[in-house]
Design a protein around this motif. Structure first.
Motif, PDB file in Angstrom:
ATOM      1  N   ALA A 138      90.038  37.108  71.545  1.00 40.68           N
ATOM      2  CA  ALA A 138      90.756  38.362  71.792  1.00 40.68           C
ATOM      3  C   ALA A 138      91.862  38.440  70.747  1.00 40.68           C
ATOM      4  O   ALA A 138      92.450  37.412  70.370  1.00 40.68           O
ATOM      5  CB  ALA A 138      91.348  38.383  73.191  1.00 40.68           C
TER       6      ALA A 138
ATOM      7  N   ASP B 131      94.365  34.328  85.991  1.00 37.89           N
ATOM      8  CA  ASP B 131      94.098  35.400  86.970  1.00 37.89           C
ATOM      9  C   ASP B 131      95.158  36.496  86.865  1.00 37.89           C
ATOM     10  O   ASP B 131      96.283  36.247  86.533  1.00 37.89           O
ATOM     11  CB  ASP B 131      94.090  34.822  88.394  1.00 37.89           C
ATOM     12  CG  ASP B 131      92.939  33.849  88.582  1.00 37.89           C
ATOM     13  OD1 ASP B 131      91.904  34.019  87.897  1.00 37.89           O
ATOM     14  OD2 ASP B 131      93.089  32.924  89.401  1.00 37.89           O
TER      15      ASP B 131
ATOM     16  N   LYS C 185      86.345  25.326  76.125  1.00 40.20           N
ATOM     17  CA  LYS C 185      86.583  26.494  76.981  1.00 40.20           C
ATOM     18  C   LYS C 185      88.005  26.548  77.525  1.00 40.20           C
ATOM     19  O   LYS C 185      88.585  25.533  77.882  1.00 40.20           O
ATOM     20  CB  LYS C 185      85.605  26.472  78.161  1.00 40.20           C
ATOM     21  CG  LYS C 185      85.760  27.673  79.094  1.00 40.20           C
ATOM     22  CD  LYS C 185      84.762  27.629  80.225  1.00 40.20           C
ATOM     23  CE  LYS C 185      84.916  28.818  81.156  1.00 40.20           C
ATOM     24  NZ  LYS C 185      83.929  28.798  82.256  1.00 40.20           N
ATOM     25  N   LYS C 186      88.521  27.760  77.579  1.00 41.47           N
ATOM     26  CA  LYS C 186      89.801  28.026  78.221  1.00 41.47           C
ATOM     27  C   LYS C 186      89.584  29.029  79.344  1.00 41.47           C
ATOM     28  O   LYS C 186      89.086  30.124  79.111  1.00 41.47           O
ATOM     29  CB  LYS C 186      90.815  28.597  77.223  1.00 41.47           C
ATOM     30  CG  LYS C 186      92.142  28.966  77.864  1.00 41.47           C
ATOM     31  CD  LYS C 186      93.056  29.632  76.869  1.00 41.47           C
ATOM     32  CE  LYS C 186      94.349  30.062  77.529  1.00 41.47           C
ATOM     33  NZ  LYS C 186      95.221  30.801  76.589  1.00 41.47           N
ATOM     34  N   GLU C 187      89.941  28.627  80.569  1.00 40.10           N
ATOM     35  CA  GLU C 187      89.833  29.547  81.688  1.00 40.10           C
ATOM     36  C   GLU C 187      90.880  30.652  81.548  1.00 40.10           C
ATOM     37  O   GLU C 187      92.050  30.355  81.275  1.00 40.10           O
ATOM     38  CB  GLU C 187      90.042  28.803  83.009  1.00 40.10           C
ATOM     39  CG  GLU C 187      88.899  27.883  83.380  1.00 40.10           C
ATOM     40  CD  GLU C 187      87.723  28.614  83.991  1.00 40.10           C
ATOM     41  OE1 GLU C 187      87.706  29.853  83.963  1.00 40.10           O
ATOM     42  OE2 GLU C 187      86.823  27.928  84.500  1.00 40.10           O
ATOM     43  N   LYS C 188      90.464  31.881  81.699  1.00 43.89           N
ATOM     44  CA  LYS C 188      91.408  32.983  81.625  1.00 43.89           C
ATOM     45  C   LYS C 188      92.297  32.980  82.862  1.00 43.89           C
ATOM     46  O   LYS C 188      91.846  32.715  83.970  1.00 43.89           O
ATOM     47  CB  LYS C 188      90.667  34.320  81.526  1.00 43.89           C
ATOM     48  CG  LYS C 188      89.909  34.506  80.217  1.00 43.89           C
ATOM     49  CD  LYS C 188      89.248  35.852  80.164  1.00 43.89           C
ATOM     50  CE  LYS C 188      88.494  36.048  78.854  1.00 43.89           C
ATOM     51  NZ  LYS C 188      87.819  37.357  78.789  1.00 43.89           N
TER      52      LYS C 188
ATOM     53  N   THR D 108      84.362  35.034  72.398  1.00 38.59           N
ATOM     54  CA  THR D 108      85.417  34.355  73.154  1.00 38.59           C
ATOM     55  C   THR D 108      86.807  34.644  72.596  1.00 38.59           C
ATOM     56  O   THR D 108      87.802  34.200  73.159  1.00 38.59           O
ATOM     57  CB  THR D 108      85.195  32.829  73.177  1.00 38.59           C
ATOM     58  OG1 THR D 108      85.368  32.297  71.854  1.00 38.59           O
ATOM     59  CG2 THR D 108      83.799  32.489  73.690  1.00 38.59           C
TER      60      THR D 108
ATOM     61  N   ASP E  66      87.695  24.352  82.983  1.00 39.06           N
ATOM     62  CA  ASP E  66      88.725  24.521  81.960  1.00 39.06           C
ATOM     63  C   ASP E  66      88.762  23.287  81.068  1.00 39.06           C
ATOM     64  O   ASP E  66      88.736  22.154  81.563  1.00 39.06           O
ATOM     65  CB  ASP E  66      90.081  24.728  82.626  1.00 39.06           C
ATOM     66  CG  ASP E  66      91.178  25.028  81.621  1.00 39.06           C
ATOM     67  OD1 ASP E  66      91.019  25.993  80.857  1.00 39.06           O
ATOM     68  OD2 ASP E  66      92.181  24.283  81.586  1.00 39.06           O
TER      69      ASP E  66
ATOM     70  N   GLU F 183      96.692  34.306  74.958  1.00 38.76           N
ATOM     71  CA  GLU F 183      96.661  34.530  76.403  1.00 38.76           C
ATOM     72  C   GLU F 183      95.316  35.083  76.863  1.00 38.76           C
ATOM     73  O   GLU F 183      94.870  34.801  77.970  1.00 38.76           O
ATOM     74  CB  GLU F 183      97.788  35.495  76.798  1.00 38.76           C
ATOM     75  CG  GLU F 183      99.177  34.925  76.619  1.00 38.76           C
ATOM     76  CD  GLU F 183      99.411  33.691  77.470  1.00 38.76           C
ATOM     77  OE1 GLU F 183      98.994  33.706  78.648  1.00 38.76           O
ATOM     78  OE2 GLU F 183      99.992  32.713  76.960  1.00 38.76           O
ATOM     79  N   ARG F 184      94.672  35.887  76.035  1.00 39.02           N
ATOM     80  CA  ARG F 184      93.419  36.529  76.435  1.00 39.02           C
ATOM     81  C   ARG F 184      92.182  35.869  75.842  1.00 39.02           C
ATOM     82  O   ARG F 184      91.066  36.159  76.268  1.00 39.02           O
ATOM     83  CB  ARG F 184      93.448  38.017  76.046  1.00 39.02           C
ATOM     84  CG  ARG F 184      94.503  38.819  76.783  1.00 39.02           C
ATOM     85  CD  ARG F 184      94.385  40.312  76.509  1.00 39.02           C
ATOM     86  NE  ARG F 184      94.544  40.615  75.099  1.00 39.02           N
ATOM     87  CZ  ARG F 184      93.592  41.170  74.328  1.00 39.02           C
ATOM     88  NH1 ARG F 184      92.408  41.466  74.848  1.00 39.02           N
ATOM     89  NH2 ARG F 184      93.818  41.424  73.057  1.00 39.02           N
ATOM     90  N   THR F 185      92.353  35.009  74.860  1.00 40.20           N
ATOM     91  CA  THR F 185      91.216  34.311  74.246  1.00 40.20           C
ATOM     92  C   THR F 185      90.691  33.242  75.202  1.00 40.20           C
ATOM     93  O   THR F 185      91.472  32.537  75.836  1.00 40.20           O
ATOM     94  CB  THR F 185      91.647  33.683  72.913  1.00 40.20           C
ATOM     95  OG1 THR F 185      91.913  34.740  71.979  1.00 40.20           O
ATOM     96  CG2 THR F 185      90.575  32.774  72.342  1.00 40.20           C
ATOM     97  N   SER F 186      89.364  33.110  75.304  1.00 39.24           N
ATOM     98  CA  SER F 186      88.778  32.203  76.298  1.00 39.24           C
ATOM     99  C   SER F 186      88.286  30.883  75.699  1.00 39.24           C
ATOM    100  O   SER F 186      87.408  30.236  76.256  1.00 39.24           O
ATOM    101  CB  SER F 186      87.650  32.897  77.067  1.00 39.24           C
ATOM    102  OG  SER F 186      86.641  33.338  76.185  1.00 39.24           O
TER     103      SER F 186
END
Length: 240
Positions: free
Chosen positions: A206, A240, A235-238, A204, A182, A217-220
């Motif tokens: 959304a 869980d 990078k952004k970790e999605k 990447t 992340d 929230e959904r963009t990575s």
């Protein structure tokens, strides 16, 4: 003017109302401030003058230019990575600026894994001797290193500068994106040579179905950009 029933609202009103639902935010605006400052510092430094001299003496064909070297140095200083992997290290122009950023940030335990497939080039030849301690040269095809599990499973930064074939660039982006932690940094040189980098960045994103704007929230990714021929994505970790 008389209002005609049944006609939809003008597009500019619909767009204005849609934009009111989601304020524009720039949480990573500081990266641009830092990169601009660090790049300006290195461009007028003795180190840049020395590396430019070495580059000219060796022959500049196939090497990263001074603007791109300054950008790479600045991104590395901003990121402060512990583990970096680069493909296409060649004679070490890009490597030297990553290693210099390690030193200037006091990252004494950081490592640069530099992959070069060509047996004909003198890998890392341009790197000053005092920067070599944190340099890990790897000779061979990047595909073999990936398949043989010979690279760190988790990394902080990846630099692509090997084959600039469209398919290969996308493969490297996808492979090392998965290894980035992340807020890890994916960097590519020569992003102008084909559409691989913008295609990857687009994947990447959304978007919110109602507004058509970024759905954070959904963009990575957190941020991306291009400076000179260098492109980067954070990078952004999605969740869980």
């Amino acid at each position: 003017m008389k209002k005609i029933r049944g006609l939809p609202r003008p597009w500019w009103r619909r767009a204005k109302e849609a934009n009111q639902h989601e304020p524009f935010s720039m949480p990573f605006y500081g990266v641009w401030e830092a990169v601009a400052r660090f790049a300006a510092e290195i461009r007028v430094s003795d180190f840049m003058a020395e590396m430019t001299r070495r580059c000219r003496a060796y022959g500049s064909q196939g090497m990263m230019g001074t603007l791109d070297c300054a950008t790479l140095y600045a991104l590395t200083r901003w990121q402060r990575p512990a583990v970096v992997v680069e493909s296409g290290g060649f004679v070490g122009m890009s490597s030297a600026f990553i290693l210099k950023a390690f030193v200037d940030e006091g990252l004494t335990t950081a490592k640069l894994y530099s992959i070069e497939w060509s047996a004909d080039c003198e890998q890392g030849a341009l790197i000053p001797n005092d920067l070599r301690l944190q340099f890990v040269p790897l000779r061979g095809k990047i595909e073999d290193f990936v398949q043989g599990d010979r690279l760190p499973a988790s990394i902080d930064m990846f630099l692509h500068d090997s084959s600039h074939r469209h398919r290969h660039m996308l493969w490297e982006f996808r492979e090392f994106w998965a290894r980035l932690r992340d807020r890890g940094l994916l960097v590519s040189h020569d992003v102008h040579l084909n559409a691989a980098f913008p295609e990857f960045v687009a994947k990447t994103y959304a978007h919110d179905k109602k507004t058509g704007r970024l759905d954070a929230e959904r963009t990575s990714h957190y941020e991306w950009g291009r400076w000179g021929y260098i492109g980067f994505v954070i990078k952004k970790e999605k969740a869980d």
